[in-house]
Design an enzyme around this catalytic site. Structure first.
Site, mmCIF file in Angstrom:
data_model
loop_
_atom_site.group_PDB
_atom_site.id
_atom_site.type_symbol
_atom_site.label_atom_id
_atom_site.label_comp_id
_atom_site.label_asym_id
_atom_site.label_seq_id
_atom_site.Cartn_x
_atom_site.Cartn_y
_atom_site.Cartn_z
ATOM 1 N N ASN A 7 -1.695 -13.441 -64.770
ATOM 2 C CA ASN A 7 -3.038 -13.923 -64.903
ATOM 3 C C ASN A 7 -3.375 -14.074 -66.340
ATOM 4 O OD1 ASN A 7 -5.580 -14.799 -64.645
ATOM 5 N ND2 ASN A 7 -6.193 -13.110 -63.324
ATOM 6 N N ARG A 88 -1.225 -17.255 -61.895
ATOM 7 C CA ARG A 88 -2.415 -17.501 -61.298
ATOM 8 C C ARG A 88 -3.356 -18.824 -61.845
ATOM 9 N NH1 ARG A 88 -8.295 -16.408 -62.960
ATOM 10 N NH2 ARG A 88 -9.436 -16.805 -61.034
ATOM 11 N N HIS A 177 -11.307 -17.397 -55.332
ATOM 12 C CA HIS A 177 -10.904 -16.366 -54.676
ATOM 13 C C HIS A 177 -10.045 -16.427 -53.406
ATOM 14 C CE1 HIS A 177 -14.482 -14.092 -56.287
ATOM 15 N NE2 HIS A 177 -13.811 -13.769 -56.871
ATOM 16 N N GLY A 205 -16.542 -8.302 -55.465
ATOM 17 C CA GLY A 205 -16.304 -7.573 -56.698
ATOM 18 C C GLY A 205 -17.216 -7.908 -57.778
ATOM 19 N N ARG A 236 -23.593 -13.147 -61.830
ATOM 20 C CA ARG A 236 -23.739 -14.639 -61.425
ATOM 21 C C ARG A 236 -24.974 -14.483 -60.493
ATOM 22 N NH1 ARG A 236 -18.072 -15.553 -60.476
ATOM 23 N NH2 ARG A 236 -17.060 -16.193 -62.351
ATOM 24 N N ASP A 278 -22.592 -3.528 -63.383
ATOM 25 C CA ASP A 278 -21.509 -2.648 -62.629
ATOM 26 C C ASP A 278 -22.106 -1.962 -61.473
ATOM 27 O OD1 ASP A 278 -19.721 -0.511 -61.862
ATOM 28 O OD2 ASP A 278 -18.654 -0.965 -63.733
ATOM 29 N N GLY A 326 -13.389 -4.858 -55.615
ATOM 30 C CA GLY A 326 -14.028 -3.612 -56.012
ATOM 31 C C GLY A 326 -15.107 -2.959 -55.294
ATOM 32 N N ILE A 327 -16.061 -3.837 -55.103
ATOM 33 C CA ILE A 327 -17.428 -3.493 -54.399
ATOM 34 C C ILE A 327 -17.079 -3.008 -52.931
ATOM 35 C CG2 ILE A 327 -19.685 -3.375 -53.998
ATOM 36 C CD1 ILE A 327 -19.958 -4.773 -56.898
ATOM 37 N N GLU A 329 -14.328 -2.644 -51.376
ATOM 38 C CA GLU A 329 -13.377 -1.525 -51.056
ATOM 39 C C GLU A 329 -14.143 -0.207 -51.253
ATOM 40 O OE1 GLU A 329 -9.420 -2.342 -52.837
ATOM 41 O OE2 GLU A 329 -9.742 -4.451 -52.238
ATOM 42 N N GLU A 379 -3.990 -9.600 -55.171
ATOM 43 C CA GLU A 379 -3.746 -10.991 -55.426
ATOM 44 C C GLU A 379 -2.241 -11.053 -56.167
ATOM 45 O OE1 GLU A 379 -7.839 -12.862 -56.924
ATOM 46 O OE2 GLU A 379 -8.030 -10.812 -56.778
#
Ligand code: AMP
Length: 394
Positions: A7, A88, A177, A205, A236, A278, A326-327, A329, A379
């Site tokens: 990536n 990617r 995604h 995430g 965002r 975060d 991230g979030i 999971e 990914e």
């Protein structure tokens, strides 16, 4: 077989060397600040972490260091052991709807869509070119973030704006995604032994998007023409009334690009809370009763819940809701709040199972009308598996 999943960003390059079909991660690493002062890289191999501060003037230099390190750290004994490299690529427009082998001509074709992903696409392609130069005899494959969403129908991907904008400029929903949504959909389908599942996939995430998937095909997704659309994210805004943009331009004397930058980088959890993008910081602030953090998290969970309800309707009733990234999971709090906000769908949580982090798990209550799962995404593995397909065809 050994596959490198890559990536490349504008000043970074992330890689994972994966053994297939065992799916074992052999080594991974990150080159940072490429083309900038203070560049360095880290490589993880055999439980060790190697950090090197070196001048990385461009991606080509980074790839050269990587090749040298792979040999000198005895990760591989010769470059010929690398069977394929998967890249990617953010945006394939509506032309590149499957992974494919990269050649000079293909890269030229993909670069037509650079203006749709100006921050990522040129960098992704620059990375691919650097590897093609370093490993000219190795198959290089492009895997697109947009590709999985190519099955959306016109009625889902068109914006209700003048139709000629679509015809002339390609203004439509593309979705992102896709590699992650594809991976978790495959994984849940495999676990449940079904290929006809109606899945609401919540990739939450730092960036976040949901996808409504029916029998392996995306029906709708929340990100749009760019990744700015859909649910609220770390930095965002997600969906907003576009009239806000010229209004703030006049009030603050900013350009459209500056406002878009504010919506991409200074909004979302960060913008509302004023604390952080975060979610771990937001959760800590909520513990300390910070009102803005509580408000930010509440809006965040509500936006996700709203789309789940919408997608449940669109799919004619979902078979599975899944959380990933991230979030998704790792944040029991976010999952609890989202599920609480869709209780009208008869969805319940098993609070003990909801404490599980980053493992495949069924976390809904026994009485839940729709089962809810944690499905860790991968990914890099998806990119490697796609690349393997082309190596085998060689
Ligand atoms: P990603 O973009 O998928 O790497 O996800 C990054 C997001 O995951 C960040 O907002 C992190 O705060 C969040 N995250 C990572 N670990 C945890 C955790 N243990 N609890 C809550 N959020 C987490």
């Amino acid at each position: 077989m050994k596959i490198l999943a890559v990536n490349a960003g504008s000043s970074s390059l992330k890689f994972t060397l994966i053994e297939l079909p065992s799916k074992e991660v052999i080594a991974s690493g990150l080159f940072e600040k490429i083309g900038l002062a203070g560049s360095y890289y880290t490589i993880k191999y055999n439980g060790e972490k190697y950090v090197r501060e070196v001048e990385l003037t461009d991606h080509g230099v980074a790839v050269k260091h990587l090749m040298d390190e792979l040999i000198s750290l005895h990760i591989i004994s010769s470059l010929e052991e690398i069977d394929g490299v998967g890249h990617r690529i953010l945006h394939g427009g509506d032309e590149f709807v499957d992974s494919l082998v990269l050649t000079e001509e293909v890269i030229e074709g993909i670069s037509k869509y650079n203006e749709l992903g100006p921050l990522h696409n040129p960098a992704n392609l620059m990375g691919a070119k650097a590897f093609m130069k370093a490993l000219p005899n190795v198959v290089q494959v492009g895997v697109f973030d947009t590709a999985f969403h190519a099955t959306m129908k016109e009625s889902e991907f068109l914006y209700p704006v003048p139709y000629e904008w679509y015809e002339k400029y390609g203004i439509r929903k593309y979705g992102f995604h896709g590699t992650s949504h594809r991976f978790v959909n495959l994984d849940i389908s495999e676990h449940l032994g079904r290929n006809d599942l109606k899945v609401i996939s919540c990739h939450i995430g730092n960036g976040a998007s949901l996808a409504a998937i029916d029998s392996g095909k995306v029906v709708d997704t929340t990100m749009g023409f760019t990744p700015l659309a859909g649910v609220m994210m770390g930095t965002r805004s997600g969906d907003i009334d576009p009239s806000i943009i010229p209004f703030i331009m006049k009030k603050e004397g900013k350009t459209a690009d500056e406002i878009i930058n504010d919506l991409n980088k200074k909004s979302g959890l960060l913008g509302v809370s004023g604390i952080s993008s975060d979610s771990r910081d937001i959760e800590a602030a909520i513990e300390a009763n910070n009102e803005k953090a509580i408000l930010a998290q509440d809006i965040y969970a509500q936006k996700i819940a709203n789309y789940i309800a919408m997608y449940n309707n669109l799919l004619g009733g979902a078979d599975v809701i899944l959380f990933t990234a991230g979030i998704g999971e790792r944040s029991p709090m976010t999952r609890r709040q989202v599920i609480e906000k869709i209780k009208s769908l008869g969805v319940t949580l098993d609070e003990e199972k909801n404490q599980i982090r980053a493992e495949f798990a069924l976390i809904s209550g026994e009485d839940s009308k729709i089962p809810v799962y944690i499905v860790p995404t991968n990914e890099e593995l998806m990119i490697a598996l796609d690349t393997m397909e082309f190596v085998s065809k060689d």
